[in-house]
Design a protein around this motif. Sequence first.
Motif, PDB file in Angstrom:
ATOM      1  N   ALA A 198       0.829  -1.204   0.000  1.00 27.04           N
ATOM      2  CA  ALA A 198       0.000   0.000   0.000  1.00 27.04           C
ATOM      3  C   ALA A 198       0.865   1.256   0.000  1.00 27.04           C
ATOM      4  CB  ALA A 198      -0.934  -0.002   1.206  1.00 27.04           C
ATOM      5  N   SER A 199       1.902   1.278   0.848  1.00 27.28           N
ATOM      6  CA  SER A 199       2.761   2.472   0.929  1.00 27.28           C
ATOM      7  C   SER A 199       3.512   2.702  -0.376  1.00 27.28           C
ATOM      8  CB  SER A 199       3.744   2.338   2.095  1.00 27.28           C
ATOM      9  OG  SER A 199       4.721   1.345   1.844  1.00 27.28           O
ATOM     10  N   GLN A 200       3.940   1.610  -1.024  1.00 23.51           N
ATOM     11  CA  GLN A 200       4.675   1.741  -2.286  1.00 23.51           C
ATOM     12  C   GLN A 200       3.783   2.216  -3.424  1.00 23.51           C
ATOM     13  OE1 GLN A 200       6.400  -2.152  -2.622  1.00 23.51           O
ATOM     14  NE2 GLN A 200       7.845  -1.806  -0.951  1.00 23.51           N
ATOM     15  N   SER A 201       2.465   2.018  -3.282  1.00 22.43           N
ATOM     16  CA  SER A 201       1.542   2.485  -4.324  1.00 22.43           C
ATOM     17  C   SER A 201       1.212   3.970  -4.152  1.00 22.43           C
ATOM     18  CB  SER A 201       0.245   1.668  -4.285  1.00 22.43           C
ATOM     19  OG  SER A 201      -0.572   2.049  -3.199  1.00 22.43           O
ATOM     20  N   MET A 202       1.694   4.575  -3.033  1.00 17.68           N
ATOM     21  CA  MET A 202       1.430   5.994  -2.763  1.00 17.68           C
ATOM     22  C   MET A 202       2.743   6.741  -2.512  1.00 17.68           C
ATOM     23  SD  MET A 202      -1.924   5.698  -0.254  1.00 17.68           S
ATOM     24  CE  MET A 202      -1.161   4.585   0.932  1.00 17.68           C
ATOM     25  N   PRO A 203       3.654   6.762  -3.500  1.00 17.63           N
ATOM     26  CA  PRO A 203       4.957   7.407  -3.281  1.00 17.63           C
ATOM     27  C   PRO A 203       4.855   8.886  -2.954  1.00 17.63           C
ATOM     28  CG  PRO A 203       4.616   6.954  -5.618  1.00 17.63           C
ATOM     29  CD  PRO A 203       3.519   6.259  -4.877  1.00 17.63           C
ATOM     30  N   GLY A 204       3.794   9.531  -3.408  1.00 16.92           N
ATOM     31  CA  GLY A 204       3.614  10.958  -3.125  1.00 16.92           C
ATOM     32  C   GLY A 204       2.762  11.227  -1.902  1.00 16.92           C
ATOM     33  N   GLY A 205       2.401  10.170  -1.174  1.00 15.36           N
ATOM     34  CA  GLY A 205       1.553  10.326   0.000  1.00 15.36           C
ATOM     35  C   GLY A 205       0.111   9.949  -0.296  1.00 15.36           C
ATOM     36  N   GLY A 206      -0.688   9.869   0.756  1.00 18.32           N
ATOM     37  CA  GLY A 206      -2.081   9.493   0.602  1.00 18.32           C
ATOM     38  C   GLY A 206      -2.645   9.078   1.946  1.00 18.32           C
ATOM     39  N   SER A 207      -3.694   8.283   1.915  1.00 18.12           N
ATOM     40  CA  SER A 207      -4.292   7.821   3.167  1.00 18.12           C
ATOM     41  C   SER A 207      -4.474   6.320   3.138  1.00 18.12           C
ATOM     42  CB  SER A 207      -5.635   8.524   3.423  1.00 18.12           C
ATOM     43  OG  SER A 207      -6.588   8.129   2.461  1.00 18.12           O
ATOM     44  N   LEU A 208      -4.431   5.737   4.327  1.00 12.35           N
ATOM     45  CA  LEU A 208      -4.552   4.299   4.503  1.00 12.35           C
ATOM     46  C   LEU A 208      -5.631   4.061   5.548  1.00 12.35           C
ATOM     47  CD1 LEU A 208      -3.089   1.736   3.462  1.00 12.35           C
ATOM     48  CD2 LEU A 208      -1.551   1.938   5.412  1.00 12.35           C
ATOM     49  N   HIS A 209      -6.706   3.421   5.135  1.00 18.57           N
ATOM     50  CA  HIS A 209      -7.835   3.163   6.031  1.00 18.57           C
ATOM     51  C   HIS A 209      -7.814   1.688   6.424  1.00 18.57           C
ATOM     52  CE1 HIS A 209     -12.112   2.425   7.145  1.00 18.57           C
ATOM     53  NE2 HIS A 209     -11.996   3.629   7.661  1.00 18.57           N
ATOM     54  N   ILE A 210      -7.731   1.439   7.737  1.00 14.37           N
ATOM     55  CA  ILE A 210      -7.665   0.069   8.243  1.00 14.37           C
ATOM     56  C   ILE A 210      -8.909  -0.183   9.095  1.00 14.37           C
ATOM     57  CG2 ILE A 210      -6.342  -1.602   9.583  1.00 14.37           C
ATOM     58  CD1 ILE A 210      -3.874   0.199   9.052  1.00 14.37           C
ATOM     59  N   GLN A 211      -9.686  -1.170   8.699  1.00 16.40           N
ATOM     60  CA  GLN A 211     -10.946  -1.452   9.375  1.00 16.40           C
ATOM     61  C   GLN A 211     -11.019  -2.919   9.787  1.00 16.40           C
ATOM     62  OE1 GLN A 211     -14.412  -0.971   6.898  1.00 16.40           O
ATOM     63  NE2 GLN A 211     -15.845  -0.934   8.610  1.00 16.40           N
ATOM     64  N   THR A 212     -11.557  -3.175  10.980  1.00 20.00           N
ATOM     65  CA  THR A 212     -11.846  -4.542  11.397  1.00 20.00           C
ATOM     66  C   THR A 212     -13.327  -4.664  11.718  1.00 20.00           C
ATOM     67  OG1 THR A 212     -11.274  -4.062  13.717  1.00 20.00           O
ATOM     68  CG2 THR A 212      -9.524  -4.958  12.318  1.00 20.00           C
ATOM     69  N   TYR A 213     -13.858  -5.849  11.451  1.00 22.07           N
ATOM     70  CA  TYR A 213     -15.288  -6.078  11.688  1.00 22.07           C
ATOM     71  C   TYR A 213     -15.560  -7.577  11.607  1.00 22.07           C
ATOM     72  CZ  TYR A 213     -15.275  -6.368   6.558  1.00 22.07           C
ATOM     73  OH  TYR A 213     -14.987  -6.701   5.260  1.00 22.07           O
ATOM     74  N   THR A 214     -16.754  -7.987  12.006  1.00 23.51           N
ATOM     75  CA  THR A 214     -17.168  -9.378  11.854  1.00 23.51           C
ATOM     76  C   THR A 214     -18.195  -9.464  10.738  1.00 23.51           C
ATOM     77  OG1 THR A 214     -18.834  -9.065  13.582  1.00 23.51           O
ATOM     78  CG2 THR A 214     -16.726 -10.025  14.249  1.00 23.51           C
ATOM     79  N   GLU A 215     -18.252 -10.630  10.101  1.00 14.81           N
ATOM     80  CA  GLU A 215     -19.171 -10.829   8.983  1.00 14.81           C
ATOM     81  C   GLU A 215     -19.976 -12.103   9.199  1.00 14.81           C
ATOM     82  OE1 GLU A 215     -18.193 -12.300   4.722  1.00 14.81           O
ATOM     83  OE2 GLU A 215     -18.110 -10.110   4.620  1.00 14.81           O
ATOM     84  N   LYS A 216     -21.299 -11.950   9.297  1.00 16.06           N
ATOM     85  CA  LYS A 216     -22.238 -13.077   9.376  1.00 16.06           C
ATOM     86  C   LYS A 216     -21.908 -14.051  10.504  1.00 16.06           C
ATOM     87  CE  LYS A 216     -23.003 -12.971   4.356  1.00 16.06           C
ATOM     88  NZ  LYS A 216     -22.879 -13.739   3.095  1.00 16.06           N
ATOM     89  N   GLU A 217     -21.266 -13.575  11.561  1.00 18.87           N
ATOM     90  CA  GLU A 217     -20.873 -14.421  12.685  1.00 18.87           C
ATOM     91  C   GLU A 217     -20.030 -15.612  12.235  1.00 18.87           C
ATOM     92  OE1 GLU A 217     -24.268 -15.530  14.962  1.00 18.87           O
ATOM     93  OE2 GLU A 217     -24.603 -13.493  15.713  1.00 18.87           O
ATOM     94  N   GLU A 218     -19.372 -15.461  11.084  1.00 20.57           N
ATOM     95  CA  GLU A 218     -18.519 -16.523  10.542  1.00 20.57           C
ATOM     96  C   GLU A 218     -17.054 -16.103  10.455  1.00 20.57           C
ATOM     97  OE1 GLU A 218     -19.870 -17.953   6.808  1.00 20.57           O
ATOM     98  OE2 GLU A 218     -21.920 -18.341   7.493  1.00 20.57           O
ATOM     99  N   PHE A 219     -16.825 -14.817  10.177  1.00 19.35           N
ATOM    100  CA  PHE A 219     -15.459 -14.363   9.938  1.00 19.35           C
ATOM    101  C   PHE A 219     -15.127 -13.116  10.767  1.00 19.35           C
ATOM    102  CE2 PHE A 219     -16.765 -16.368   5.912  1.00 19.35           C
ATOM    103  CZ  PHE A 219     -15.740 -17.285   5.749  1.00 19.35           C
ATOM    104  N   ALA A 220     -13.872 -13.061  11.197  1.00 14.78           N
ATOM    105  CA  ALA A 220     -13.298 -11.807  11.669  1.00 14.78           C
ATOM    106  C   ALA A 220     -12.543 -11.236  10.471  1.00 14.78           C
ATOM    107  CB  ALA A 220     -12.358 -12.042  12.838  1.00 14.78           C
TER     108      ALA A 220
END
Length: 260
Positions: free
Chosen positions: A155-177
């Motif tokens: 991700a950082s290498q795809s933004m050599p001039g800077g940018g933003s990185l959004h990191i999200q965690t959540y559960t899905e259908k009580e099956e996956f983290a």
Amino acid sequence: MGKEPRGQVAERTLAIKQIQTQLIRSKKLVSLGRLVAGITHEINNPLTGILMFANLTSDSPKLDPSLKGDVDVIINEAQRCAKIVKGLLDFSRESIPQKKPTSLNKVMEATLALIGRQSSFHNIKIVRDYQPDLPLIAIDENQIEQVFINMLLNASQSMPGGGSLHIQTYTEKEEFACLQITDTGAGISEENLEKIFDPFFTTKSDKGMGLGLSVSYGIIERHGGKIEVQSKLNEGTTFTIKLPLSAQGRETSAASNPAG
């Protein structure tokens, strides 16, 4: 199937195609891993000898000072080869995950603490959007951290001039983290999107061997999970990692924010 609405038929066809792609990729990774393991072991033995004798020669008082620079070049290039061999060995190993109940939030925070100070992250704004009560899941913390490192560095290498990185965690259908990493970088073309998990495929002509994502794919697969990717050129890329919740994880939702 002939009586199903056209949309359902298309959806089922796409699902079957995705499963076939995953099976082909998994078989390819296993076969190539075995081949790579044999080759790298054969290379490693003479390479170790070259490094050892080059270092001994460099430290010898009998060495002509005018040759010291040449010997240092030999050592540096041999060390570079050793790093390549190590990367190939990491790719070829199918180590069984040593699992224990762990929070994805904490693993990501540990990863950010490890690599977040690198120069490639200096102009990148990191936005954390963690589910505070994310259930603990059974994972190999070191292996999952390796996956996160690969994702974040890409991700950082795809933004050599800077940018933003959004990191999200959540559960899905009580099956996956789930953990989702979204960047505002250069994006990936549709043509390359299907190849990014293939071993040795890379769009970076001067960096890496194209093994980071294929290694990550193998790790997540051995955890019983999956990686999904969405991208648009010049808009950014989103990687989503889904790891299964155990029965205990569904019942026990531990407070897992980084400060906890």
